[in-house]
Design an enzyme around this catalytic site. Sequence first.
Site: not given
Length: 961
Positions: A332, A592
């Site tokens: 990320d 996620d």
Amino acid sequence: MTDIEALKAITTESIDLENVPVEEVFQHLKCTKEGLTSNEVQERLTLFGYNKLEEKKESKILKFLGFMWNPLSWVMEAAALMAIGLAHGGGKPADYHDFVGIVVLLLINSTISFVEENNAGNAAAALMAQLAPKAKAVRDGKWNEIDAAELVPGDIVSIKLGDIIPADARLLEGDPLKIDQATLTGESLPVTKNPGASVYSGSTCKQGEIEAVVIATGVHTFFGKAAHLVDSTTHVGHFQKVLTAIGNFCICSIAVGMAIEIVVIYGLQKRGYRVGIDNLLVLLIGGIPIAMPTVLSVTMAIGAHRLAQQGAITKRMTAIEEMAGMDVLCSDKTGTLTLNKLSVDKNLIEVFKRGIDRDMAVLMAARAARLENQDAIDTAIVSMLSDPKEARAGIKELHFLPFSPANRRTALTYLDGEGKMHRVSKGAPEEILDMAHNKLEIKEKVHATIDKFAERGLRSLGLAYQEVPDGDVKGEGGPWDFVALLPLFDPPRHDSAQTIERALHLGVSVKMITGDQLAIAKETGRRLGMGTNMYPSSSLLSDNNTEGVSVDELIENADGFAGVFPEHKYEIVKRLQSRKHICGMTGDGVNDAPALKKADIGIAVDDATDAARGASDIVLTEPGLSVIISAVLTSRAIFQRMKNYTIYAVSITIRIVMGFMLLCVFWEFDFPPFMVLVIAILNDGTIMTISKDRVKPSPTPDCWKLKEIFATGVVLGAYLAIMTVVFFWAAYETNFFHNIFHVRNFNQHHFKMKDKKVAAHLNEQMASAVYLQVSTISQALIFVTRSRSWSFVERPGFLLVIAFLIAQLVASVISAMANWPFAGIRSIGWGWTGVIWIFNIVTYMLLDPIKFLVRYALSGKSWDRMVEGRTALTGKKNFGQEERMAAWATEKRTQHGLETGQKPVYERNSATELNNMAEEAKRRAEIARMRELQTLKGKVESAAKLKGYDLEDPNSNNYTI
């Protein structure tokens, strides 16, 4: 009926709290929407128990005995039965001492395993307590975050996006929730739960936010009732398969040696029954790596504890070996590569609605933010106000729409001081623009502003406003006005650039996966020195992309992807795995979870949701990429210790089986089984310290290479076996040692070997000499297998050295002074002890070159790189084309002024030098920029860039010359 008596009726489940009206639920549970008091909670904990399932209590005795129940222990137990049941006759007493010795060896290993696993279990329990699910509940009239295990029926809890439902509950007033019940019912799609509906413990909130009243906890929940019906499945991981393969190899090697001995002793030599049994016991006892399960499990447990100290809690032990082999990390951007500390530059806010200034735009954005439970964006917006209470001053909040991945915005419906209803929303610019009534008119200007922000590394936040004239809180309201675009700046972490460079040198390719715009991703990549070869998520949809390459190649070669949704993350992981990469993925949100589960190593970042933590293998307790890279290095060190030991274990099996078999076959020499037990016990004491040994992690991703383990083990073991035979031959058949060192002559040709007493005396002395030779060089072998290069240049751990010295001092004393008729040995004196040490030192000197030759034969690397030791001398695997990546990274860093030439990051002073170079490059760039601004050309270009004009485009009409 008292409150307690009424609550006891709940425990009998005589009242169906799932179906009665919500108002009656409060009556039955004797609670209100203001929650419970601390005293009420304690009473209910006593009545209902903690909100967790009953744990099966395992008998400590059975657990202890369980360490003796595995294939390697079975072989030792078979040896014990042979010693007590078959070793009789032949003019010798019963073999009780061997039986006792084997049992002691088994008990020692089981005790060490039991104690270490118990300690590791306690440590793991303490670590996992940090990951215990939390819940927000009203206690004593205030919202508090508590352990979910402390919830009781009657508690008022808050449920929001990403939460795992902590207990069975009934929903109160609010918007409908989307609940994923796949773990309970197998439903693949989320179900909608309206106010008043029941939600069950273990399901996940996929959208929405609401309050609920707890109706059941622990074993009384829907999940708790079904748990006892579910049989636990035994999953055989890769680590267990490797252990099994190595154990089977050792057992097969012993079986071959025993078969040869049986044929020769009984078929060719026609020797007695008892002699054969004793020789078979030697192979059984000495050849089995009985300590292997203990050493490897303890090594992994200690390693997991060290990872936790570094901020990475391991939920699945075998994730350590996968972390060691990881060659691609999909990271990320927000919070991992950047600080996730957003700030808004008010002077850059672009306002689109007349009558609204920048201060008013900030106030409207703050109204669309939460004042509690804020995320990073809400915090940045509200902090711009002189007082956070201004966000709700003069208005009455009616309804707040929380952020969800589906709509990517928040909204607040409120009444102003005149009683008029309004609605304000902030969120992803595209979502806000789509709502605007005049989106076609302002679309180009909005996109131009977004691009202008992106070129400076700024994210954009859209803001919209509407009036609700009909006064319907849930109504559509009037037309939406696009109010403003707010620039958000999320600065990179100070250590991200250095950490990415470090990762590249370790053979780990870092790919940025972000939901931000492509321009922002490229700008961040440029600042971090990780490259700008990034693509939009649309390029993942088909092979018809602008690059003209397949999606798989595109993903493999890309530095990152922008505009990514959770489903794209899953696709990226899937395709990287199809290209034989070991892939790590970071995540924090509920959506996620699929990608985290799919990845070889799912990493839940700091402050991740419960759902993301539940799906991950490793949970970070500290922010940033450096924690992950440190965990990679630690995992490689742990893995290296385990691999070192497996090579050692295979080598010892081969050297024991081959060495004593050759002595038996060619010289009819019978080594006493008891002394093999002594070797095994001393070896175990030394080898246990390898779990804390100092090792040099592999500079590239590592994995189990059984071919390398078996080949290296067989060659090293065979060499040691041959040297034992050479020593025996030189001492037993020649005068070599007597002539050179002037020690007692053991040459059998100088003795009357037909005299049984003389022959027995000589054989006992030879047994003592062989014992010391085998014991010393066998334990010294660990220093060779533990090192990647020359064993004498890689400093071992202090405990390992001390354990080795103590064990070999004991072995030397036994050989030099012990006269043990029951064990079949007789003292040889300190002269012979010194000679054996000299012989073993000479033998040891050839072990490193042999190790290099084996790895050279397996890998085909040049001799220069082989002896340098930095490439591990292992079979080379294309871990993401590390040379290409390293060369590319060096070129990029040189272009940015960060590096002047090749300099490995693992040099002692490299971190300081890199920081200094980075600061110097930054200072030079700032000086150049300031000088440029003093010129007319510089001022014009700076102003044009700020306005979004393209000076390179001669057709642009945005300016005149």
